[in-house]
Motif scaffolding. Structure first.
Motif, mmCIF file in Angstrom:
data_model
loop_
_atom_site.group_PDB
_atom_site.id
_atom_site.type_symbol
_atom_site.label_atom_id
_atom_site.label_comp_id
_atom_site.label_asym_id
_atom_site.label_seq_id
_atom_site.Cartn_x
_atom_site.Cartn_y
_atom_site.Cartn_z
ATOM 1 N N MET A 1 0.573 -1.461 0.222
ATOM 2 C CA MET A 1 0.151 0.199 -0.204
ATOM 3 C C MET A 1 1.487 1.375 0.185
ATOM 4 S SD MET A 1 -2.856 -1.294 2.675
ATOM 5 C CE MET A 1 -3.337 0.353 3.267
ATOM 6 N N ASN B 1 -6.996 4.437 -1.108
ATOM 7 C CA ASN B 1 -5.489 3.918 -0.230
ATOM 8 C C ASN B 1 -4.613 4.120 0.512
ATOM 9 O OD1 ASN B 1 -3.470 1.689 -0.687
ATOM 10 N ND2 ASN B 1 -2.486 3.034 -1.496
ATOM 11 N N ARG C 1 2.110 1.458 -3.413
ATOM 12 C CA ARG C 1 1.377 2.569 -4.200
ATOM 13 C C ARG C 1 1.094 4.064 -3.887
ATOM 14 N NH1 ARG C 1 -4.694 0.278 -6.239
ATOM 15 N NH2 ARG C 1 -4.994 2.436 -7.099
ATOM 16 N N LEU C 2 0.729 4.683 -2.847
ATOM 17 C CA LEU C 2 0.965 5.777 -2.927
ATOM 18 C C LEU C 2 1.702 5.880 -2.689
ATOM 19 C CD1 LEU C 2 -0.212 7.566 -0.788
ATOM 20 C CD2 LEU C 2 0.261 7.163 0.985
ATOM 21 N N LYS D 1 -6.581 5.318 3.807
ATOM 22 C CA LYS D 1 -6.667 3.499 4.616
ATOM 23 C C LYS D 1 -5.610 3.924 5.287
ATOM 24 C CE LYS D 1 -7.806 -0.894 4.159
ATOM 25 N NZ LYS D 1 -7.893 -2.283 4.003
ATOM 26 N N ALA E 1 -9.541 4.487 -6.436
ATOM 27 C CA ALA E 1 -8.835 3.813 -5.983
ATOM 28 C C ALA E 1 -7.791 3.450 -5.464
ATOM 29 C CB ALA E 1 -8.222 2.614 -6.771
ATOM 30 N N SER E 2 -7.192 5.065 -5.935
ATOM 31 C CA SER E 2 -6.283 5.064 -5.674
ATOM 32 C C SER E 2 -6.268 6.265 -4.007
ATOM 33 C CB SER E 2 -4.975 6.651 -6.798
ATOM 34 O OG SER E 2 -4.533 5.905 -7.917
#
Ligand code: SF4
Ligand code: SF4
Length: 674
Positions: free
Chosen positions: A67, A265, A70-71, A268, A261-262
């Motif tokens: 995660m 993420n 991705r961030l 969260k 979705a981004s």
């Protein structure tokens, strides 16, 4: 003059300089800003509970590293991406948002006033950019009363204090302090009881929401491809504020993500790093004003929610590439939880709207070097704990280093930085003079040992012990290069002097004929490693850490001492060296007991603050000592770093010894060395 007399007089010049620094910083430049004791305790307790919750919930985020990766790539893609901004604006407009692009906070304020129109009352929920704009204060000056609807922000609105965390703004206030604040503002006696406090504020806020027709919020994210605004919250107030007749959203352009979705993420991770929970009570995804087409398919706006929704996007120049990294920040406050400077100094370390080291950086970029200095530029220990605890791995310490390099060029700071220049000058002069006097042979060996200027001047016992241990481990006495490598200048940002100092050092290294240099000071190690190519041109092919050079030697191993090892921030977090010194100590029979926070999470000793702000620096070191005592250690062993040793020697409750000194007492006496 004898060598010890020389040492004494050189040390004297350094002591004079540091005393000068303390006096100047205390009496001429306002001295040390302290954090009120009860607020400090409340902050520590609040942050400890977040860390505990993070530990409890970590198994619920099994792909945390994925995660985070991705961030990071999402932030690299979206921050400063003008094309993405255009897509976001287009899709927000398709969803019937009114969109205003403001190129400054001033323009954003004007857009907000214009969107509020004739209304004289508004309610607002948590938003960091509106804090930066001083929106509530400025609206009130313009005749528009605005009430904060988050419990914590409402308390701050009444007290006028700085927030202490981006999502938990009153983490530094306990129930007693809060009850005093709201009792004083309301004229009522609100008991110091959390239920009574929340009950009182809830009623006050609910009345304000019922009265208002305009609600102002920030945005945690804007998803470009859906044209949606994402807002997370726990209290439920955002759902109320965003459903009034007019909803105004103010957000920085760096809140834009490619898609939902981004964005999800990110929220969260933001939740986990801010609170330790895996989700907030509410995640609102808003895609335009409230509407219905139930009656004959005719579109009506403003049914149960706002008739008008306005998004004001502040799109400021992101400036130089390294500064752009600071914009990757998602405002989670994870970097504050273990920041030693922040835990000691509180919200005075950072700007009025962004806390800690990242706040100092933000103020340097947006307000200039003087603001950065006032916000604690020189209080940062460059320990790297913030980077370790950041979901985007923002390299705050290295950005702080770059800002210092700009600060020293700022004419307005010249006078205020004079004491730092004096200290760097004194320590390098003393160490270089010591080298020039030639107490040790500096030539003719393949291996040279470089103690560094602070060790030479301040903790010569490390130097003397290290020479002995290296001679023992290598079977030959190394030549000794005394002086400064430029590192003393580096700590304060004097880049030109640092490079000059390094060139002089490199010349001495070349003259020594050494092919490898053993370094005990971690800061010197960093300076030398970062300039490896220049050293190579001087004939130096390798730079070794002290524990790397002596770690395989056999030592007397007969006492089974229980000791805690204090990792240096540079050898540890910067270079990932943890096992090597432990192995050397185990070779000498030490049973290592690990402290609660160790290795990557090891606390900093606070040395840089001890000189300039001893009231803050001292307790930082004492926390390390206390942690070693709690772990059951009989002794605390430092990493050959003169700063750590200096700081830890000033603590109480446990014996402190440097690794070099300890190992020098464990040498197996062999004929050829005696
Ligand atoms: S480097 Fe250390 S002192 Fe500086 S901001 Fe980061 S955690 Fe705080
Ligand atoms: S610097 Fe990192 S940890 Fe600190 S608030 Fe920003 S994203 Fe969170």
């Amino acid at each position: 003059m004898s060598s010890s007399a020389i040492e004494l007089s050189l040390k004297g010049s350094y002591i004079m300089a540091t005393a000068h620094l303390k006096l100047l910083s205390r009496f001429l430049f306002g001295g040390e800003t302290r954090f009120d004791g009860s607020r400090k305790k409340s902050l520590e307790a609040a942050f400890s509970s977040v860390i505990k919750r993070q530990e409890e919930n970590s198994s619920r985020l099994p792909d945390l590293d994925g995660m985070k990766a991705r961030l990071k790539s999402d932030r690299e893609f979206s921050v400063g991406n003008e094309g993405l901004l255009e897509v976001a604006v287009e899709n927000l407009r398709k969803n019937r948002f009114k969109v205003v692009i403001a190129s400054s906070l001033e323009e954003a304020f004007e857009a907000a006033v214009s969107a509020i129109g004739a209304e004289k009352f508004a309610v607002k929920s948590k938003s960091n950019i509106t804090k930066e704009m001083r929106l509530v204060e400025r609206l009130s000056e313009s005749g528009i009363e605005t009430v904060e609807t988050d419990i914590g922000d409402r308390v701050l609105q009444l007290s006028g204090e700085r927030p202490s965390h981006p999502t938990g703004p009153v983490s530094h206030l306990g129930r007693k302090a809060i009850s005093e604040i709201i009792s004083a503002s309301s004229g009522l006696d609100v008991p110091a009881d959390p239920e009574a406090i929340v009950g009182f504020l809830k009623t006050e806020i609910r009345d304000a929401i019922q009265k208002a027709r305009v609600g102002i919020t920030g945005a945690n994210a804007i998803s470009a491809s859906e044209g949606s605004v994402v807002i997370i919250h726990n209290e439920g107030n955002v759902a109320e504020v965003s459903r009034l007749e007019k909803h105004i959203i103010i957000a920085d352009s760096n809140k834009i993500y490619e898609d939902l979705a981004s964005a999800l993420n990110m929220v969260k991770l933001q939740t986990y790093y801010a609170t330790g929970s895996v989700t907030t009570a509410y995640i609102n995804i808003i895609s335009g004003p409230s509407r219905t087409a139930d009656i004959e398919k005719k579109l009506f706006y403003g049914v149960h929610g706002p008739k008008e929704a306005v998004v004001i996007i502040v799109n400021r120049d992101q400036q130089a590439e390294w500064r752009k990294e600071s914009q990757y920040c998602i405002g989670c406050g994870g970097c504050l939880l273990e920041c030693p400077a922040y835990l000691e100094k509180g919200p005075r370390f950072g700007s009025a709207y962004k806390q800690g080291g990242i706040g100092v950086i933000d103020s340097a970029i947006k307000e200039g070097m003087e603001a950065a200095y006032d916000n604690g530029l020189y209080s940062c220990l460059k320990c790297g704990l913030c980077k370790e605890n950041c979901p985007v791995s923002i390299d705050t310490p290295s950005m702080i280093g770059k800002i210092k390099e700009e600060a020293v060029k700022d004419e307005r700071l010249k006078k205020r930085l004079r004491p730092l220049r004096l200290v760097a000058n004194s320590v390098t002069f003393a160490a270089n003079a010591r080298g020039a006097l030639g107490a040790f042979s500096a030539k003719g060996k393949k291996t040279a040992y470089f103690p560094g200027c602070v060790t030479t001047v301040n903790t010569p016992e490390i130097r003397d012990a290290a020479i002995k241990v290296i001679e023992y481990a290598l079977g030959e006495r190394p030549s000794v290069l005394e002086g400064c490598c430029g590192g003393a200048w580096d700590s304060f940002g004097f880049a030109e002097e640092r490079e000059k100092g390094f060139n002089e050092f490199s010349k001495r290294a070349e003259e020594s004929g050494a092919e490898e240099i053993i370094v005990s000071c971690p800061h010197c190690y960093e300076i030398l490693m970062e300039r490896g190519d220049r050293l190579e041109s001087a004939g130096v092919l390798r730079v070794l850490r002290f524990s790397e050079a002596v770690g395989n030697a056999e030592f007397i191993a007969d006492n089974g001492l229980k000791a805690a090892y204090h990792d240096s921030c540079v050898f540890g977090r910067r270079y990932g060296v943890y096992d090597e010194p432990r192995k050397a100590l185990k070779n000498a029979g030490v049973e290592i007991v690990e402290m609660e926070r160790t290795r990557e999470k090891a606390p900093c000793c606070g040395f840089p603050l001890i000189l300039r702000e001893p009231l803050s620096g001292g307790p930082i070191a004492q926390k390390v000592a206390d942690s070693a005592i709690s772990a059951g250690a009989e002794k605390l062993i430092t990493s050959a770093c003169p700063g750590c040793y200096y700081a830890m020697k000033r603590t109480s409750g446990i014996e402190v010894e440097d690794i070099s000194v300890y190992l020098s007492k464990k040498i197996i006496k062999r004929k050829e060395i005696l």
